[in-house]
Design a protein around this motif. Structure first.
Motif, PDB file in Angstrom:
ATOM      1  N   ALA A 282      -4.060  -9.555   4.597  1.00 55.00           N
ATOM      2  CA  ALA A 282      -5.530  -9.632   4.940  1.00 55.00           C
ATOM      3  C   ALA A 282      -6.239  -8.606   4.156  1.00 55.00           C
ATOM      4  O   ALA A 282      -7.377  -8.777   4.012  1.00 55.00           O
ATOM      5  CB  ALA A 282      -5.540  -9.369   6.367  1.00 55.00           C
ATOM      6  N   VAL A 283      -5.470  -7.631   3.870  1.00 57.71           N
ATOM      7  CA  VAL A 283      -6.238  -6.408   3.221  1.00 57.71           C
ATOM      8  C   VAL A 283      -5.932  -6.248   1.589  1.00 57.71           C
ATOM      9  O   VAL A 283      -6.036  -5.186   1.015  1.00 57.71           O
ATOM     10  CB  VAL A 283      -5.802  -4.914   3.809  1.00 57.71           C
ATOM     11  N   LYS A 284      -5.089  -7.254   0.933  1.00 57.08           N
ATOM     12  CA  LYS A 284      -4.774  -6.981  -0.395  1.00 57.08           C
ATOM     13  C   LYS A 284      -5.834  -7.185  -1.132  1.00 57.08           C
ATOM     14  O   LYS A 284      -5.653  -6.618  -2.400  1.00 57.08           O
ATOM     15  CB  LYS A 284      -3.790  -8.326  -0.639  1.00 57.08           C
ATOM     16  N   ASP A 285      -7.038  -7.647  -1.035  1.00 56.48           N
ATOM     17  CA  ASP A 285      -8.169  -7.559  -1.716  1.00 56.48           C
ATOM     18  C   ASP A 285      -9.159  -6.561  -1.605  1.00 56.48           C
ATOM     19  O   ASP A 285     -10.227  -6.223  -2.105  1.00 56.48           O
ATOM     20  CB  ASP A 285      -8.852  -8.740  -2.010  1.00 56.48           C
ATOM     21  N   LEU A 286      -8.814  -5.565  -0.579  1.00 54.84           N
ATOM     22  CA  LEU A 286      -9.639  -4.539  -0.246  1.00 54.84           C
ATOM     23  C   LEU A 286      -9.451  -3.155  -1.100  1.00 54.84           C
ATOM     24  O   LEU A 286      -8.426  -2.808  -1.244  1.00 54.84           O
ATOM     25  CB  LEU A 286      -9.553  -4.363   1.303  1.00 54.84           C
ATOM     26  N   LYS A 287     -10.605  -2.463  -1.126  1.00 48.54           N
ATOM     27  CA  LYS A 287     -10.252  -1.212  -1.841  1.00 48.54           C
ATOM     28  C   LYS A 287     -10.379  -0.079  -0.795  1.00 48.54           C
ATOM     29  O   LYS A 287     -10.734  -0.342   0.586  1.00 48.54           O
ATOM     30  CB  LYS A 287     -11.625  -0.930  -2.686  1.00 48.54           C
ATOM     31  N   ASP A 288      -9.958   0.895  -1.032  1.00 44.66           N
ATOM     32  CA  ASP A 288      -9.837   2.177  -0.148  1.00 44.66           C
ATOM     33  C   ASP A 288     -11.061   2.293   0.559  1.00 44.66           C
ATOM     34  O   ASP A 288     -12.059   2.436   0.084  1.00 44.66           O
ATOM     35  CB  ASP A 288      -9.389   3.458  -0.601  1.00 44.66           C
ATOM     36  N   GLY A 289     -11.065   2.407   2.164  1.00 45.04           N
ATOM     37  CA  GLY A 289     -12.495   2.571   2.867  1.00 45.04           C
ATOM     38  C   GLY A 289     -13.022   1.270   3.049  1.00 45.04           C
ATOM     39  O   GLY A 289     -14.089   1.295   3.940  1.00 45.04           O
ATOM     40  N   ILE A 308      -7.647   1.895   4.976  1.00 42.37           N
ATOM     41  CA  ILE A 308      -8.043   3.387   4.863  1.00 42.37           C
ATOM     42  C   ILE A 308      -7.479   3.900   3.408  1.00 42.37           C
ATOM     43  O   ILE A 308      -7.942   4.714   2.725  1.00 42.37           O
ATOM     44  CB  ILE A 308      -7.422   4.285   6.063  1.00 42.37           C
ATOM     45  N   GLU A 309      -6.332   3.762   3.102  1.00 46.90           N
ATOM     46  CA  GLU A 309      -5.472   4.333   2.070  1.00 46.90           C
ATOM     47  C   GLU A 309      -4.338   3.217   1.649  1.00 46.90           C
ATOM     48  O   GLU A 309      -3.791   2.646   2.209  1.00 46.90           O
ATOM     49  CB  GLU A 309      -4.935   5.443   2.303  1.00 46.90           C
ATOM     50  N   ARG A 310      -4.552   3.037   0.202  1.00 46.52           N
ATOM     51  CA  ARG A 310      -3.389   2.338  -0.449  1.00 46.52           C
ATOM     52  C   ARG A 310      -2.525   3.275  -1.276  1.00 46.52           C
ATOM     53  O   ARG A 310      -3.295   3.734  -2.393  1.00 46.52           O
ATOM     54  CB  ARG A 310      -3.758   1.127  -1.272  1.00 46.52           C
ATOM     55  N   ASN A 311      -1.047   3.537  -1.199  1.00 43.44           N
ATOM     56  CA  ASN A 311      -0.606   4.611  -1.855  1.00 43.44           C
ATOM     57  C   ASN A 311       0.482   3.845  -2.627  1.00 43.44           C
ATOM     58  O   ASN A 311       1.570   3.496  -1.959  1.00 43.44           O
ATOM     59  CB  ASN A 311      -0.134   5.711  -0.906  1.00 43.44           C
ATOM     60  N   SER A 312       0.636   3.712  -3.815  1.00 48.06           N
ATOM     61  CA  SER A 312       1.702   3.159  -4.733  1.00 48.06           C
ATOM     62  C   SER A 312       2.583   4.176  -5.144  1.00 48.06           C
ATOM     63  O   SER A 312       1.902   4.767  -6.124  1.00 48.06           O
ATOM     64  CB  SER A 312       0.992   2.289  -5.778  1.00 48.06           C
ATOM     65  N   GLY A 313       3.880   3.953  -5.161  1.00 44.41           N
ATOM     66  CA  GLY A 313       5.088   4.679  -5.850  1.00 44.41           C
ATOM     67  C   GLY A 313       4.996   6.146  -5.383  1.00 44.41           C
ATOM     68  O   GLY A 313       5.621   6.762  -6.284  1.00 44.41           O
TER      69      GLY A 313
END
Length: 467
Positions: A282-289, A308-313
């Protein structure tokens, strides 16, 4: 480490004990039915002078001894009863199993139980009378019976109270010996721990972590179409307020029925594979915020989601997600098949979701372990604290989500996740967690090896093969 290990003083149900006490020989439940079923049938012959003295137990008219195991026996009626139960379970699963295989599996499992209980009587820690008295009292209390009522119930089932007590003693001895012997075989070296931690860190590299906030409007089973529509409208109204400029956290605290509402609905930074797939998609296309433009419908209800936040790696093995969960445990027995236990738990789930009962009430009244008095509450636990099958089902649940029935080697569970939190572990805690996870990983092989050795050392004489 928390393995949901059975504790005889609080976990034994009256149904299970009645089933064991009613047989012609005292029994103890098999801890791992799959392992017991796969063990090869054993038959030992020994010179008469070396044969153990078998306790003389009174068989019911028409019954006879099927197998002698050390100083105990397996009655033909027990083999027949267990075979019939296995046949019914296979039928309900839509499986076709030959009578010969069902009989062999039933006989093997009963022999394994007798091998363990006879060994435990000779080599297990002593169970003194005051401790046994407390266990009997706990069984009565858990089944909402006074001691006089318990005695009446046993008498109505044709069970001698002394045999009932000795059956409990056998179960306690078997559980303790099993844990002592199997755990004593497992060896974890510092090198094993180093390798495990290196593998975990490598697996975390590049894996996305997400921090999602939600507003949950739950939809219990059985609601009318109009009631579902009203709850959908409530979620849409909350979303409209946010789109109009209101703070997501403020709306979440006012509207959401999620356990994280006081934190503005924030779930916390978690690895994507530890979140429900429907949330990740559901949130895969959303940007932070950003907030998802439409409410999400799931089995739990309607969700308004914000990424709220996507943190990769950037994940670290030092940061773990602890889970606060509760469960209801039912232990299959001669009188409660796995299918029957599963159906009961499905009924419990429906009752909770329709608000006819609370999880806590049903756990207190029905759960067959020490957490029952706490409403099934298992407290805060780090990864690796539960057996894998339980933990996998728990990790897949959203907050407040209730699982379908989950089988484990301790029984069948209904699980609910109450809270999650991120915890930073120091080096000592991290290595202890790794040690616990490795011990659990090696448990089944150690148990199977122990049972093979136990059977090889036991005196087992098959009297007659049953049709």
């Amino acid at each position: 480490m928390r393995h949901l290990k059975p504790v005889a003083a609080t976990l034994l149900s009256l149904t299970a004990v009645l089933a064991g006490s009613a047989s012609s020989a005292q029994t103890t439940p098999a801890p791992t039915p799959a392992a017991a079923a796969s063990a090869p049938a054993a038959a030992a012959s020994a010179p008469a002078a070396n044969r153990p003295v078998v306790e003389q137990r009174q068989l019911k008219p028409g019954d006879y001894i099927a197998v002698i195991v050390n100083t105990d026996i397996v009655a033909a009626s027990e083999v027949i009863q267990r075979t019939e139960r296995a046949r019914e379970e296979a039928r309900q699963r839509g499986q076709t199993v030959t009578n010969e295989l069902l009989h062999k599996q039933a006989l093997d499992s009963l022999v394994d139980e007798r091998v363990v209980v006879t060994y435990a009587r000779e080599n297990g820690p002593r169970v003194d009378e005051p401790e046994l008295d407390r266990v009997v009292a706990n069984v009565a209390t858990q089944n909402k019976l006074t001691m006089p009522e318990l005695r009446q119930r046993l008498a109505a089932e044709g069970i001698d109270f002394k045999r009932f007590r000795e059956n409990l003693r056998d179960q306690m001895l078997s559980e303790r010996v099993r844990e002592r012997e199997v755990q004593g075989r497992i060896r974890i070296t510092d090198g094993d721990i180093d390798k495990y931690l290196e593998e975990r860190q490598a697996a975390l590299q590049g894996r996305a972590q997400l921090n999602i906030a939600q507003i949950l409007v739950p939809v219990p089973d059985g609601l009318s179409v109009a009631a579902v529509a009203e709850r959908k409208a409530r979620a849409e109204s909350a979303l409209a307020r946010i789109k109009a400029g209101e703070d997501f956290a403020k709306v979440a605290r006012e509207v959401s029925e999620d356990a994280n509402k006081d934190r503005g609905g924030e779930i916390g930074l978690r690895a994507a594979d530890k979140l429900p797939d429907v949330f990740v998609d559901a949130v895969k296309d959303l940007k932070d915020g950003e907030v998802r433009p439409q409410p999400l419908r799931s089995e739990a209800g309607f969700h308004v989601l914000k990424l709220i936040e996507r943190n990769s790696g950037k994940a670290s093995i030092n940061v773990v997600v602890q889970t606060h969960a509760r469960h209801i445990l039912l232990r299959p027995s001669e009188q409660l098949s796995p299918e029957q236990a599963t159906r009961r738990l499905v009924e419990f789930k429906r009752a909770i979701e329709s608000r006819r009962a609370t999880f806590e009430q049903l756990a207190r009244a029905n759960s067959e372990d020490g957490s029952a008095q706490e409403g099934g509450d298992l407290g805060w636990v780090s990864p690796g604290g539960f057996v894998p099958e339980f933990e996998q089902a728990m990790d897949a649940l959203p907050l407040n989500g209730i699982s379908d029935p989950v089988p484990s080697r301790f029984g069948i569970h209904l699980i609910q996740v109450l809270e999650r939190r991120d915890v930073v572990l120091d080096t000592k805690q991290l290595r202890e967690q790794a040690r616990s996870a490795l011990r659990e990983r090696k448990y089944e092989d150690a148990y199977n090896d122990w049972m093979k050795e136990m059977r090889a050392r036991a005196f087992i004489e098959t009297r007659e093969w049953l049709d």
